[in-house]
Design a protein around this motif. Structure first.
Motif, PDB file in Angstrom:
ATOM      1  N   ILE A  36      51.726  26.417  47.932  1.00 59.98           N
ATOM      2  CA  ILE A  36      52.575  25.484  48.673  1.00 59.98           C
ATOM      3  C   ILE A  36      51.915  25.112  49.999  1.00 59.98           C
ATOM      4  N   SER A  37      51.298  26.098  50.647  1.00 65.50           N
ATOM      5  CA  SER A  37      50.578  25.840  51.892  1.00 65.50           C
ATOM      6  C   SER A  37      49.427  24.861  51.669  1.00 65.50           C
ATOM      7  N   LYS A  38      48.716  25.038  50.572  1.00 62.86           N
ATOM      8  CA  LYS A  38      47.591  24.143  50.276  1.00 62.86           C
ATOM      9  C   LYS A  38      48.075  22.732  49.947  1.00 62.86           C
ATOM     10  N   THR A  52      38.620  30.672  42.210  1.00 56.20           N
ATOM     11  CA  THR A  52      37.693  30.733  43.344  1.00 56.20           C
ATOM     12  C   THR A  52      38.234  29.984  44.561  1.00 56.20           C
ATOM     13  N   ASP A  53      39.172  29.048  44.346  1.00 59.94           N
ATOM     14  CA  ASP A  53      39.740  28.286  45.457  1.00 59.94           C
ATOM     15  C   ASP A  53      40.766  29.093  46.257  1.00 59.94           C
ATOM     16  N   ILE A  54      41.304  30.144  45.652  1.00 61.14           N
ATOM     17  CA  ILE A  54      42.363  30.907  46.328  1.00 61.14           C
ATOM     18  C   ILE A  54      42.053  32.398  46.429  1.00 61.14           C
ATOM     19  N   GLU A  55      40.979  32.857  45.799  1.00 58.57           N
ATOM     20  CA  GLU A  55      40.710  34.296  45.676  1.00 58.57           C
ATOM     21  C   GLU A  55      40.681  35.008  47.017  1.00 58.57           C
ATOM     22  N   LYS A  56      39.881  34.521  47.952  1.00 56.46           N
ATOM     23  CA  LYS A  56      39.703  35.215  49.236  1.00 56.46           C
ATOM     24  C   LYS A  56      41.003  35.218  50.042  1.00 56.46           C
ATOM     25  N   LEU A  61      46.178  37.882  51.973  1.00 56.45           N
ATOM     26  CA  LEU A  61      47.640  37.862  52.036  1.00 56.45           C
ATOM     27  C   LEU A  61      48.236  39.109  51.390  1.00 56.45           C
ATOM     28  N   ILE A  62      47.673  39.519  50.259  1.00 55.18           N
ATOM     29  CA  ILE A  62      48.176  40.694  49.546  1.00 55.18           C
ATOM     30  C   ILE A  62      48.001  41.946  50.405  1.00 55.18           C
ATOM     31  N   ILE A  63      46.863  42.047  51.071  1.00 54.79           N
ATOM     32  CA  ILE A  63      46.626  43.203  51.945  1.00 54.79           C
ATOM     33  C   ILE A  63      47.638  43.230  53.084  1.00 54.79           C
ATOM     34  N   ILE A 109      35.185  35.930  34.161  1.00 57.65           N
ATOM     35  CA  ILE A 109      35.885  34.892  33.406  1.00 57.65           C
ATOM     36  C   ILE A 109      36.776  34.063  34.324  1.00 57.65           C
ATOM     37  N   LEU A 110      37.490  34.732  35.226  1.00 56.81           N
ATOM     38  CA  LEU A 110      38.393  34.015  36.119  1.00 56.81           C
ATOM     39  C   LEU A 110      37.631  33.099  37.084  1.00 56.81           C
ATOM     40  N   ARG A 111      36.431  33.496  37.451  1.00 54.94           N
ATOM     41  CA  ARG A 111      35.633  32.680  38.370  1.00 54.94           C
ATOM     42  C   ARG A 111      34.884  31.561  37.661  1.00 54.94           C
TER      43      ARG A 111
END
Length: 298
Positions: A36-38, A52-56, A61-63, A109-111
């Protein structure tokens, strides 16, 4: 478009959040808030959202908001994969790779650039074009899974649009707050702060030990009188209270960088809370806080 929003909120409400020992993992809600922020900042141009657009950002955020530290890391891959159980989320995988809900797909695979998520087309257009509906969705998510002390910080961190209804504003349960404050003689259980302003008690909250958003009851035994800063520190997991001795514990992850922050937080480590008048905070709620909110060493 209002019907699309209503259906989206229903689907969000039905999200299957993984629960470990009573503590829900808040990775999926954080993933949605990040998207939503993006959308809000016009960073999503097409209906192809790649890991890869949201991974980092999602990992960070999770941490910060997703729970206790995990030795294996934040695992931002999990919400990206397992949100596929929701109707609005379709995970597209490279040719020959099968979707599974029984094990994590490999990060490789996800990347892969052939891996991406497509949102439901109508929901994608709604989030892309309507600031109002983005704000309503973000407000719903934040209030469903986090207490008030954390909500504002999440909104600020992600620069989310703010929903401000004109006709209705939820109010705190004044009866719960009053009973809890009275039980601690209108002073912070941690530091003893006790003040009035304009003939009303000032700077104190009747705080839930087990979060209301996690089915913590509006009951005196689930309440602590806390000043604003210690309420925030308690909900962030920087401080807790031992269930058996009622002593204050400060997270080893908290580092005071000056004498004032040491005085306000660290100096209370090991002290007993200020005495309650009648009702003892229930051990099960304090244990819940220790197990699932208090941040200890990995």
């Amino acid at each position: 478009m209002k019907a699309i929003l209503d259906e989206f909120l229903i689907q969000i409400d039905l999200i299957n959040v993984n629960i470990n020992g009573g503590k829900p993992a808040l990775k999926k809600p954080l993933c949605l808030l990040l998207l939503i922020s993006k959308f809000e900042h016009q960073l999503i141009k097409e209906n192809k959202i790649r890991f890869t657009d949201i991974e980092k950002e999602l990992g960070e955020l999770i941490i910060t908001f997703g729970g206790r530290p995990n030795k294996s890391g934040p695992k931002a891959n999990q919400p990206f994969q397992y949100m596929n159980s929701s109707k609005f989320w379709k995970l597209i995988l490279p040719s020959g790779v099968e979707m599974t809900h029984k094990r994590d797909l490999s990060i490789k695979i996800l990347r892969d650039q052939e891996t991406f998520v497509q949102l439901d087309g109508e929901i994608f257009e709604m989030l892309k074009t309507s600031k109002e509906f983005r704000a309503i969705a973000a407000d719903f998510i934040v209030k469903k899974w986090w207490p008030e002390t954390i909500q504002e910080e999440i909104i600020s961190t992600l620069s989310l649009p703010i929903y401000m209804p004109f006709s209705f504003k939820p109010q705190r349960n004044k009866e719960f707050a009053e009973i809890v404050l009275s039980n601690f003689r209108y002073r912070c259980a941690i530091c003893g702060f006790n003040a009035t302003f304009n003939k009303h008690h000032f700077g104190l909250d009747g705080a839930h030990i087990k979060w209301f958003s996690q089915n913590g009851p509006d009951h005196i035994k689930n309440g602590l009188a806390l000043c604003k800063i210690h309420h925030w520190a308690f909900d962030k997991g920087a401080m807790s209270i031992s269930p058996d001795k009622f002593t204050i514990e400060v997270s080893p992850l908290f580092i005071g960088r000056d004498s004032k922050s040491i005085e306000i937080i660290e100096s209370f480590n090991g002290r007993e809370i200020f005495p309650f008048k009648e009702e003892t905070p229930d051990e099960k709620y304090l244990k819940w806080h220790q197990d699932f909110i208090f941040l200890q060493q990995n």
